[in-house]
Design an enzyme around this catalytic site. Sequence first.
Site, mmCIF file in Angstrom:
data_model
loop_
_atom_site.group_PDB
_atom_site.id
_atom_site.type_symbol
_atom_site.label_atom_id
_atom_site.label_comp_id
_atom_site.label_asym_id
_atom_site.label_seq_id
_atom_site.Cartn_x
_atom_site.Cartn_y
_atom_site.Cartn_z
ATOM 1 C CB CYS A 2 107.644 57.887 56.854
ATOM 2 S SG CYS A 2 106.954 57.488 58.460
ATOM 3 N NE ARG A 27 107.543 56.601 51.078
ATOM 4 C CZ ARG A 27 108.046 55.479 50.564
ATOM 5 N NH1 ARG A 27 107.835 55.190 49.302
ATOM 6 N NH2 ARG A 27 108.741 54.656 51.300
ATOM 7 C CD1 TRP A 79 100.458 55.132 57.690
ATOM 8 C CD2 TRP A 79 101.904 53.838 58.801
ATOM 9 N NE1 TRP A 79 99.803 53.974 58.046
ATOM 10 C CE2 TRP A 79 100.670 53.165 58.733
ATOM 11 C CE3 TRP A 79 102.959 53.225 59.459
ATOM 12 C CZ2 TRP A 79 100.461 51.903 59.276
ATOM 13 C CZ3 TRP A 79 102.761 51.959 60.017
ATOM 14 C CH2 TRP A 79 101.520 51.314 59.919
ATOM 15 C CG ASN A 105 110.364 55.404 55.583
ATOM 16 O OD1 ASN A 105 109.563 54.830 56.308
ATOM 17 N ND2 ASN A 105 110.517 55.125 54.300
ATOM 18 N N GLY A 106 111.213 54.310 58.857
ATOM 19 C CA GLY A 106 111.674 52.998 59.305
ATOM 20 C C GLY A 106 111.398 52.836 60.785
ATOM 21 C CD GLU A 486 92.494 43.501 45.046
ATOM 22 O OE1 GLU A 486 92.971 42.958 46.042
ATOM 23 O OE2 GLU A 486 92.762 44.671 44.731
ATOM 24 C CE LYS A 490 91.836 47.822 46.191
ATOM 25 N NZ LYS A 490 92.910 46.895 45.928
ATOM 26 C CD GLU A 493 92.717 49.078 49.965
ATOM 27 O OE1 GLU A 493 93.730 49.256 50.644
ATOM 28 O OE2 GLU A 493 92.749 48.563 48.837
ATOM 29 C CG HIS A 509 80.922 24.745 54.876
ATOM 30 N ND1 HIS A 509 80.552 23.460 55.192
ATOM 31 C CD2 HIS A 509 81.061 24.773 53.533
ATOM 32 C CE1 HIS A 509 80.492 22.724 54.097
ATOM 33 N NE2 HIS A 509 80.797 23.504 53.066
ATOM 34 C CE LYS A 608 100.235 52.373 45.714
ATOM 35 N NZ LYS A 608 99.020 51.612 45.399
HETATM 36 O O1 M6R Z 1 103.659 47.303 47.296
HETATM 37 P P1 M6R Z 1 103.053 45.970 47.565
HETATM 38 O O2 M6R Z 1 102.358 45.393 46.380
HETATM 39 O O3 M6R Z 1 104.037 44.986 48.144
HETATM 40 O O4 M6R Z 1 101.958 46.223 48.688
HETATM 41 C C1 M6R Z 1 101.267 45.169 49.269
HETATM 42 C C2 M6R Z 1 100.052 45.659 50.024
HETATM 43 O O5 M6R Z 1 100.431 46.499 51.076
HETATM 44 C C3 M6R Z 1 99.066 46.412 49.118
HETATM 45 O O6 M6R Z 1 98.694 45.647 48.028
HETATM 46 C C4 M6R Z 1 97.814 46.816 49.916
HETATM 47 O O7 M6R Z 1 97.095 45.690 50.276
HETATM 48 C C5 M6R Z 1 96.954 47.801 49.112
HETATM 49 N N1 M6R Z 1 96.552 48.902 49.933
HETATM 50 C C6 M6R Z 1 95.703 47.198 48.604
HETATM 51 O O8 M6R Z 1 94.938 48.095 47.878
#
Ligand code: M6R
Length: 613
Positions: A2, A27, A79, A105-106, A486, A490, A493, A509, A608
């Site tokens: 948010c 956000r 969000w 937000n929260g 990673e 990527k 997501e 395995h 984010k």
């Molecule tokens: O702001 P942060 O690095 O703590 O965020 C952690 C994760 O939420 C963040 O890396 C998330 O996995 C990304 N969307 C990955 O691309």
Amino acid sequence: MCGIVGYVGKRSACDILINGLRRLEYRGYDSAGVALLTHERLLVVKQTGKVALLEKRLAETVPAAVREQARIGIAHTRWATHGLPTEANAHPHVADGGQLALVHNGIIENYATLRRQLETRGCVFVSQTDTEVLAHLVSTFDTGDLLAAVSQALKRVEGTYGIAVVSTRHPGQIVVARKGSPLVVGIGDNETLIASDVSAIVAHTRQVIYLQDGDVALVTAEGPQIYTLDNMPVDRAVANVEWEIGAAEKGGYEHFMLKEIFEQPAALQNTIRGRLDLTLSTAILSGLSLSPRELAAIQRLVIVACGTSLHAGMVGKYLFEGLADLPTDPEQAAEFRYCNPIIGPDDLVIAISQSGETADTLAAVRESIQKGALVAGLCNVVGSTIAREAGRGVYLHAGPEIGVASTKAFTAQVTVLLMMALKLGRCRRLSRETGRTLCEEIVNIPAMIQKVLAQNEAIAAIAAKYAHVNNAFFIGRGILYPTALEGALKLKEISYIHAEGYQAAELKHGPIALLDENMPVIALLNDIPGKEKTLGNVQECRARRAPVIGIVTEGDTEAEQGVNDVIRLPRTSVYTAPVVTAVALQLFAYHVARLRGCEIDQPRNLAKSVTVE
Ligand code: M6R
């Protein structure tokens, strides 16, 4: 999660709020809304979906002259946590017969109890959200002092909040408060702005105050007056935002993600600048505030992080154990806080977070401080909660990262971890010669990334061959295993392809059962120790007809011959291999998602900054 923005001053608030929301959309983008105060009337417009739709709705429903008149307002991009992303659940929420509006937000944890109490007192609720409770609660305490009403209300609340409130009964005032969700106040010339993040207001002012947990502020055009919930005035320093507004714009790129991938050479120059001592062959990380003797006394490292930052932390394990002989345990931050971690004064807990606001990572920091461990924050956002609460650490200096998929933050995190490993190693057994070689490799990272970026078109062509698939595996060994994770993150997501990362040896395995001609395997075959064995695993995949994309070192014909498609990387040492490899995987994921027509910068269901548990 948010985004909140607010304005009070001499200019028209509406455009400032909408532009601010656009910058905060990363956000959350389930719905958006705005509340404008005009001539003691409160005008609230809400819309499901993105900010552009809200803007259209405003243009269609509110005459330009009316929009133009408002000199004060608050706005929100959501969000969803409690309740579907509907218009009724969108913020701002109103109370007091439409006289008071609030954005939040929260999460209000005791909202159900509060809601029941308020309903018995006659409050009528129109949404499923926890936030609407706050609006009614503030209104019931408002007997002529909005600041006091907000303070009284918040004393009854359990949970986290960043809020902003306006009311027709208090023209010229916005009351804001924070606990667990970021809020920043921007000080302009006879105007004041508030936002969840400086990117929303930096076009208007660089002078900002980061509110701290427990702060509540009365904001007028003259600036903020900040208090505790018990009405004790508090002083907060004014900080200067160092980066330019252009850093938070697309700058001609189709997506923020692509821009952020391509700016990695420059971003990492900033990360590295001034941090290497070529005479002593070590790193200068003054933010750690630990002497060589204190660094040498550390017995164990624990890394707490989530998502991409956790993957960087997993690379860190190989760096710290390989270069500094320090046992290192990367932990998913949410799990860490609930497993009664065994840590103490000889342990250094490194909290990695791009945003510096991730709720689980912040909670792990607090738990570590409570248990007496040394804590260091490794954050990108200056002044963020984790950076402040950790008290020591290293900033990434990678510039604002807007795309929801983290890219330059990952490579900057790994680079900072490498510099930390160099420093810790040099306080222990690492020789000056090895230190010197590492310094040279670190200095060379931006140029190496540039070489990967030069492969963009070749990577796009390979992405086009695989953009139709439904599943994909990424395999890596040793220090490249976290990079495989990673790469899979990527891809999943932003393209919604089901992708999993595995240690190359783990395939047989169980996961190998899924291999057939429809399951591409992206194999990290950089020419570093372990490659030969991964090549063996590649043969096992091909024997099951799985097509293999090999990420290989340029000139390595042996590796090229073992795979169906090839992405070539410059030769690196084992310690810098994760950085260059990640860049190639970022480009691959980007092009696949683009070809699939996905919303790359704002993937579905994501935000984010994950400020809820
Ligand atoms: O702001 P942060 O690095 O703590 O965020 C952690 C994760 O939420 C963040 O890396 C998330 O996995 C990304 N969307 C990955 O691309």
